[in-house]
Design an enzyme around this catalytic site. Structure first.
Site, PDB file in Angstrom:
ATOM      1  N   GLU A 196      -5.601   9.269  17.640  1.00 34.74           N
ATOM      2  CA  GLU A 196      -6.141  10.626  17.769  1.00 34.74           C
ATOM      3  C   GLU A 196      -7.071  10.966  16.603  1.00 34.74           C
ATOM      4  O   GLU A 196      -8.156  11.542  16.793  1.00 34.74           O
ATOM      5  CB  GLU A 196      -4.985  11.639  17.836  1.00 34.74           C
ATOM      6  CG  GLU A 196      -4.154  11.551  19.110  1.00 34.74           C
ATOM      7  CD  GLU A 196      -3.153  10.411  19.111  1.00 34.74           C
ATOM      8  OE1 GLU A 196      -2.544  10.154  20.160  1.00 34.74           O
ATOM      9  OE2 GLU A 196      -2.977   9.763  18.058  1.00 34.74           O
ATOM     10  N   SER A 249       4.504  -1.282   4.001  1.00 33.35           N
ATOM     11  CA  SER A 249       4.715  -2.634   4.529  1.00 33.35           C
ATOM     12  C   SER A 249       4.936  -3.648   3.411  1.00 33.35           C
ATOM     13  O   SER A 249       4.175  -3.711   2.455  1.00 33.35           O
ATOM     14  CB  SER A 249       3.508  -3.062   5.371  1.00 33.35           C
ATOM     15  OG  SER A 249       3.292  -2.170   6.434  1.00 33.35           O
ATOM     16  N   GLN A 288       0.833  -1.205   0.000  1.00 38.44           N
ATOM     17  CA  GLN A 288       0.000   0.000   0.000  1.00 38.44           C
ATOM     18  C   GLN A 288       0.863   1.248   0.000  1.00 38.44           C
ATOM     19  O   GLN A 288       1.680   1.450   0.900  1.00 38.44           O
ATOM     20  CB  GLN A 288      -0.903  -0.002   1.243  1.00 38.44           C
ATOM     21  CG  GLN A 288      -1.823   1.202   1.354  1.00 38.44           C
ATOM     22  CD  GLN A 288      -2.469   1.281   2.725  1.00 38.44           C
ATOM     23  OE1 GLN A 288      -1.789   1.330   3.746  1.00 38.44           O
ATOM     24  NE2 GLN A 288      -3.789   1.280   2.756  1.00 38.44           N
ATOM     25  N   GLY A 289       0.688   2.104  -0.999  1.00 45.42           N
ATOM     26  CA  GLY A 289       1.421   3.357  -1.091  1.00 45.42           C
ATOM     27  C   GLY A 289       0.543   4.540  -0.720  1.00 45.42           C
ATOM     28  O   GLY A 289       0.007   5.226  -1.603  1.00 45.42           O
ATOM     29  N   TYR A 290       0.386   4.779   0.571  1.00 43.85           N
ATOM     30  CA  TYR A 290      -0.410   5.902   1.058  1.00 43.85           C
ATOM     31  C   TYR A 290       0.481   6.966   1.697  1.00 43.85           C
ATOM     32  O   TYR A 290       0.635   8.063   1.185  1.00 43.85           O
ATOM     33  CB  TYR A 290      -1.439   5.412   2.091  1.00 43.85           C
ATOM     34  CG  TYR A 290      -2.762   4.961   1.518  1.00 43.85           C
ATOM     35  CD1 TYR A 290      -2.874   4.491   0.219  1.00 43.85           C
ATOM     36  CD2 TYR A 290      -3.923   4.986   2.287  1.00 43.85           C
ATOM     37  CE1 TYR A 290      -4.083   4.068  -0.283  1.00 43.85           C
ATOM     38  CE2 TYR A 290      -5.138   4.569   1.793  1.00 43.85           C
ATOM     39  CZ  TYR A 290      -5.218   4.110   0.507  1.00 43.85           C
ATOM     40  OH  TYR A 290      -6.415   3.705   0.009  1.00 43.85           O
ATOM     41  N   SER A 291       1.058   6.645   2.865  1.00 42.11           N
ATOM     42  CA  SER A 291       1.806   7.639   3.633  1.00 42.11           C
ATOM     43  C   SER A 291       3.043   8.139   2.899  1.00 42.11           C
ATOM     44  O   SER A 291       3.666   7.405   2.122  1.00 42.11           O
ATOM     45  CB  SER A 291       2.228   7.052   4.979  1.00 42.11           C
ATOM     46  OG  SER A 291       1.113   6.769   5.782  1.00 42.11           O
ATOM     47  N   GLU A 340      -9.553  -1.586   6.141  1.00 41.57           N
ATOM     48  CA  GLU A 340      -8.330  -1.823   6.915  1.00 41.57           C
ATOM     49  C   GLU A 340      -8.614  -1.709   8.407  1.00 41.57           C
ATOM     50  O   GLU A 340      -8.116  -2.513   9.202  1.00 41.57           O
ATOM     51  CB  GLU A 340      -7.250  -0.817   6.520  1.00 41.57           C
ATOM     52  CG  GLU A 340      -5.941  -1.021   7.281  1.00 41.57           C
ATOM     53  CD  GLU A 340      -4.878  -0.001   6.909  1.00 41.57           C
ATOM     54  OE1 GLU A 340      -3.721  -0.207   7.314  1.00 41.57           O
ATOM     55  OE2 GLU A 340      -5.191   0.983   6.228  1.00 41.57           O
TER      56      GLU A 340
END
Length: 375
Positions: free
Chosen positions: A362, A141, A106-109, A224
């Protein structure tokens, strides 16, 4: 079905990821039995099981110490392809996902764009029938094991941040991609940084509409956060805790405050299980779990941290010896710590990250306050 090596891989799993090769082999075995993606629709390879049947299957796998398959494709991308993908995309990608032949990350952050994901800066500019991608993703990951990555990229700059994002499916063998793995505190390599330099991606690999990737991303994040089964792992951890406390030499059980904390945690796990099953019912009915997935994510990860802390206290000095080689399923030698404690410290270390990835605790509390409590 489960060889001794696969069982060792399951026993020595210290995070959501088991040994990669063991997880991939287990996925291949499940696929051969028709159980590769139990929650998918039958027409795409699912089992047609109801919620209870699927839950029992997962619980039995956990009790048998089966390793965790690499689930980015099965649990996260697969449902998105089924919901948003074209027929051509489904035919191209779903078979490789369910068989385990294709491994997805997964390429998100990005550096500086984690919780504030809408601020991402990786760009994709269209050039004919291709996008040219430039930028970087971080905390990706299993990228070092993956041959595909699903990515959020910026395709629109003159609109509000969420409206200019698209969802691309990218072959990791494409020229211009570089993967830099990180070694975690437990000595394992799970996270990576991925760099894109003039990476050319077919427009046909766009999932959903251009500049509508935020819609796909939010849908995926709900899978997720709410698509995991926290209580199955938590109950296994609590069983391990009781075995440690039952030892003649263990003194934790003599502490009434400690016993109270254990009982309180067990009650909270029981409550979480009911909420998880409600969400599974919602998903199976085709509904969107919405903010409930955030509630489960917060509760599940924080309970996981509590279990890890209780295990550390129960293990005492037995949690101190460090033998990183013991975590490998190939290792059959002696251990410095009792068998029940060889993974305790690594599990504790890994548990600290669970309230960060997939959306921080948060951020999840903000979603709950707004969409559940109406604040």
């Amino acid at each position: 079905m489960l060889s001794p090596e696969l069982v060792r891989a399951g026993e020595r799993t210290t995070s959501v990821f088991s040994d990669f090769e063991a997880g991939r082999k287990w996925q291949s075995i499940l696929h051969a039995k028709g159980w590769g993606a139990p929650e998918w629709p039958i027409e795409h390879g699912g089992t047609g099981w109801d919620i209870q049947q699927h839950y029992i299957f997962l619980e039995e796998c956990k009790l048998a110490n089966a390793p965790n398959p690499v689930m980015m494709g099965i649990q996260m991308l697969g449902p998105m392809l089924i919901h948003f993908g074209t027929e051509a995309q489904k035919q191209q990608f779903l078979p490789g996902i369910i068989s385990g032949d294709d491994v997805w990350c997964q390429g998100y952050s990005e550096p500086g764009s984690g919780s504030d994901l809408a601020s991402l800066k990786t760009t994709a500019e269209q050039d004919g029938d291709e996008y040219v991608v430039n930028g970087t993703k971080i905390w990706t990951s299993m990228a070092h094991h993956s041959n595909w990555i699903f990515c959020l990229v910026r395709t629109g700059k003159e609109v509000k941040p969420q409206a200019g994002i698209s969802f691309l499916l990218i072959d990791m063998a494409t020229p211009g991609i570089t993967v830099a793995p990180f070694t975690s505190l437990d000595g394992e390599v799970e996270q990576c940084q991925v760099f894109f330099e003039n990476v050319r991606v077919p427009v046909a690999n766009l999932l959903g509409e251009e500049n509508q990737g935020w819609t796909v991303a939010k849908y995926l994040l709900e899978f997720e956060r709410g698509g995991q089964h926290f209580t199955i792992e938590l109950k296994k951890q609590l069983s391990k805790l009781h075995r440690l406390m039952a030892s003649e030499t263990n003194r934790a059980k003599e502490d009434p405050t400690y016993a109270y904390r254990v009982a309180e945690t067990e009650i909270d796990v029981m409550a979480l299980e009911q909420t998880e099953l409600r969400i599974k019912g919602s998903l199976s009915a085709g509904d969107n779990p919405g903010a409930l997935s955030s509630l489960v994510k917060v509760s599940g990860t924080e309970l996981g941290q509590r279990c890890a802390e209780l295990l550390i206290e129960a293990a005492g000095q037995s949690a101190i010896p460090w033998q990183s080689e013991v975590l490998s399923p190939e290792y059959t030698g002696e251990t410095a710590a009792p068998a029940e404690c060889v993974t305790t410290m690594a599990e504790y270390i890994n548990s600290r990250a669970t309230t960060i990835y997939g959306g921080t605790a948060e951020i999840q509390r903000g979603i709950i306050a707004k969409h559940v409590l109406g604040l």
